[in-house]
Design an enzyme around this catalytic site. Structure first.
Site: not given
Length: 792
Positions: A356, A499, A614
């Protein structure tokens, strides 16, 4: 040691320099100084070899699976850089003898890598070395190398071996069958490789021209071959002050090249045509070929983007030029069947796969600066629908479920199953992203929307865009799960952008983006039915749109969208996040190396901590405000600020994707000092002092993020309500910035100063834009005052 201030005059802020040789720092320099043209990428290893080196050469799109139990990857092709040099019989190496006046530089303006030094051999012979090389932007298949050696201490015998070495691997995995090797006329080398699974032929060729004191030496070198290797041996006697010049031209062609994709491809024809081409290049010579390459960079890149920054810190301008340079050499502008890997073409990291990263962090540069390349990258995703259908069907879903990692378009999911070590169990960690990180389908739909809004490219929408949005929306209708107790649709067991949180329910980013994807499909269906009923009829027949539309409406109306909490406006990242254990994160916020938390916790333990890898909720807020479709939620400034203040301290920025989003939002919120600090952190990802950050390749998304922070953050460029908005907030130590963008078919030049900005429209037509609540219309040029506006 790296130095960014060597450029003077016209070369100020154009040079990346290595001022001292370090075998321990080879990896970083090989990556950040790499050369390429989108077709191929050449890691900048040295001519002489070292134990710590990594010699990588990639051709985009040549994916291959070396073994059945491994995923497909870009294979490391034959090496044409290496020269085994001997001085009076001693092997040349900078790890022995004495080196003075060492300088290696990448000139971003000319895209040429050079290296020079004075070397004293262990026997006391002194020689001056100058190396140059380029990967041509003018001739897609061409690489050029030039070496000048001068004897400074009397007579010396200078010998070197140079050729094509196909004994290379990808960290031990060999991707090629043994191929044909040939030398023509004692001069032209040709070696053919064929990938062992995908069956791609790759033809490498090389020619040398050797001269002494400007006069070509007429002699026949010794010819040699061995398994997967062909080379020539040269030996020349030099007197004191003699200058030996070696020019080496290399070409590479593959059966996957676009011209070979149609019609009757024959290997022998490609070999013959490539040989004739190389002979023409040999007649032209390095200097003229380099000049054509330099002109191509000036016209196709620097004149097109025209980016300049006046800052108290020269590295700010250099970093943005570094970003534009790498964005240019990573983009396969020549072929829409190819995408951009997370490490571009600069290293083996992530195996050349596209994530992505492309749509959210890299594509915006091309959408707003070079829409033709943006269109090509989106067509790559359209061609990937075959693989997306394959993945959806394998998991029991409908429509297009895009692979988390994508290689050749039809390959489908290419994410490896296993990754790094689990520090608790000592076993390999399971990689879940290929199975449950689903937001990429909505991210690609968003990219289609952003491209259409910024360009107005109806032809693209008719041929590709509508189908991509409808197909991804069809996936979400099958992915949503009905919660009968709460009477709503949910998305459970996913990974969001963060993640560090696996197997979560109702990740806010995923839910909102899926909802936006459904709303896009409804909007574009209505639009298409009105403006082009023939295309609507065609797609309806292919996808049964009439039955999908009511399903999209019903599910969009009932999908669960986590609301900001009443007491503090915080949007829960997922169902569990706000209840997770909090720990002191200062150790990891101030870490010297990313992912330091993995030295203390494994993935399962991190999953239970209130810590974010993130930007997650914050990147959602940034994307949603760009959507002007009815029913897509947008949040007021107080929600954006509350969530920034909450999530920024909990975010470790352990992904190179993260700092750009935080910097842009910090700029939007008026946190100018923090925004600039995060911009500096983005620069340090590849250009910082730490010498092991880029060993596996550059960070392509972070490089796109540098441009995004400057343009979307500091210049305040944004797409809102289908309009262009310009809200400049320059950092305190920036005096000005200038650049070009493209907006709905118009080329605009923006010149931003502390107290005003000027918009100039090139060519005919008017452009409307909004700035700090006021609408402006520009036909030629307009100056807009700043000042009080900044505080609105």
């Amino acid at each position: 040691m790296l130095d960014y201030a060597k450029g003077e005059g016209e070369l100020e802020n154009w040079l990346i320099s290595e001022t001292a040789f370090s075998a321990a720092g080879l990896g970083k320099c090989e990556a950040i100084l790499c050369l390429g043209n989108g077709y191929m990428g050449l890691r900048s290893s040295t001519e002489e070899s070292y134990f710590q080196e990594k010699r990588n050469f990639f051709i985009n799109g040549t994916f291959n699976r070396s073994q059945k139990n491994e995923v497909t990857e870009l294979p490391n092709l034959a090496d044409s850089i290496q020269m085994d040099i001997r001085v009076d019989g001693e092997r040349f190496s900078l790890e022995v003898g004495e080196t003075n006046d060492y300088l290696r530089q990448l000139n971003l303006k000319t895209a040429e890598l050079s290296r020079s030094f004075i070397w004293t051999s262990p026997k006391g012979k002194i020689l001056s070395f100058k190396f140059r090389r380029f990967v041509s932007l003018e001739h897609l298949h061409l690489l050029g190398f030039k070496v000048e050696v001068k004897s400074l201490s009397g007579k010396v015998q200078f010998a070197f071996d140079s050729g094509i070495n196909a004994q290379m691997t990808n960290s031990g995995s060999q991707h090629f069958l043994e191929g044909e090797r040939r030398i023509f006329d004692h001069r032209f080398l040709q070696l053919t490789q064929t990938t062992n699974e995908s069956g791609i032929d790759i033809v490498h060729q090389m020619v040398h021209q050797v001269s002494r004191n400007g006069k070509e030496i007429d002699f026949e070198p010794e010819m040699d071959m061995e398994r997967r290797k062909v080379w020539l041996n040269y030996s020349v006697d030099l007197q004191e002050q003699d200058v030996l010049t070696i020019e080496k031209l290399v070409t590479v062609h593959t059966s996957r090249d676009k011209e070979n994709a149609v019609g009757g491809y024959e290997l022998t024809k490609m070999q013959q045509a490539a040989l004739e081409e190389l002979k023409r290049f040999a007649l032209t010579g390095y200097e003229k070929l380099f000049e054509m390459h330099r002109q191509a960079w000036q016209e196709k890149v620097w004149d097109l983007y025209s980016f300049n920054v006046e800052s108290e810190k020269g590295i700010d301008e250099l970093a943005i030029r570094f970003a534009i340079y790498h964005l240019t050499i990573m983009a396969p502008a020549h072929d829409e069947r190819m995408g951009i890997g997370a490490k571009a073409l600069s290293g083996e990291g992530y195996k050349g796969h596209a994530f992505w990263d492309t749509e959210i962090f890299i594509l915006p540069f091309f959408i707003f600066s070079n829409p033709k390349v943006a269109k090509s990258l989106l067509i790559y995703r359209f061609l990937g629908l075959e693989g997306a259908h394959k993945k959806a069907a394998a998991q029991g879903y409908k429509g297009a479920m895009y692979p988390w990692e994508m290689a050749w378009p039809k390959d489908g999911e290419t994410t490896p199953e296993w990754g790094d070590i689990d520090i608790v169990t000592g076993k390999q960690s399971k990689i879940w992203s290929g199975l449950i990180e689903h937001h990429i389908s909505a991210d690609i739909a968003f990219a289609v929307y952003q491209y259409e809004q910024a360009t107005g490219d109806q032809e693209f929408m008719d041929a590709y865009g509508y189908e991509m949005i409808f197909d991804t929306a069809a996936f979400w209708t099958s992915r949503l799960e009905w919660n009968s107790q709460k009477e709503r649709y949910e998305i459970n067991d996913v990974i969001g952008p963060d993640e560090y949180k696996e197997h979560v329910d109702n990740n806010a980013f995923t839910n909102y983006m899926a909802h936006a994807n459904l709303k896009m499909a409804i909007y574009y269906c209505r639009e298409l039915k009105e403006i082009n009923p023939e295309v609507f009829k065609k797609l309806s027949k292919k996808m049964d749109l009439e039955s999908l539309i009511p399903e999209w409406r019903e599910k969009a109306a009932n999908v669960y969208l986590p609301e900001p909490r009443e007491e503090d406006f915080i949007i829960p990242q997922d169902d569990a996040y706000l209840g997770l254990k909090q720990i002191d994160l200062s150790k990891y916020k101030n870490q010297a190396k990313v992912r330091a938390i993995y030295r203390d916790y494994n993935s399962e333990q991190i999953n239970k901590l209130q810590v974010t890898k993130q930007a997650d909720v914050l990147v959602l807020l940034y994307l949603l405000e760009q959507l002007s479709i009815d029913g897509v939620r947008k949040f007021p400034k107080e929600v954006k600020q509350a969530n920034f203040d909450f999530y920024e301290p909990r975010t470790l920025h352990d992904s190179s994707l993260s700092t750009a989003t935080h910097a842009i939002l910090a700029s939007d919120l008026g946190y100018q000092e923090l925004a600039y600090s995060l911009f500096q952190k983005s620069i340090e990802i590849d250009l910082g002092e730490q010498m092991d950050t880029s060993d596996d390749g550059v960070h392509a998304a972070a490089i796109g993020g540098l441009w995004k922070t400057a343009v979307f953050g500091f210049a305040g460029i944004r797409m809102k309500q289908g309009r262009l908005t310009i809200h400049p907030r320059l950092p305190a130590n920036w005096r000005s910035m200038e650049f070009n963008i493209q907006w709905q078919g118009h080329k605009l030049h923006l010149a931003i100063r502390k107290d005003h900005f000027i918009v100039t429209v090139e060519g005919m037509g008017k452009v409307a834009f909004e700035s700090f609540g006021q609408m402006f219309e520009c036909e030629n040029s307009i100056q807009v005052p700043l000042g009080a506006n900044l505080h609105r």
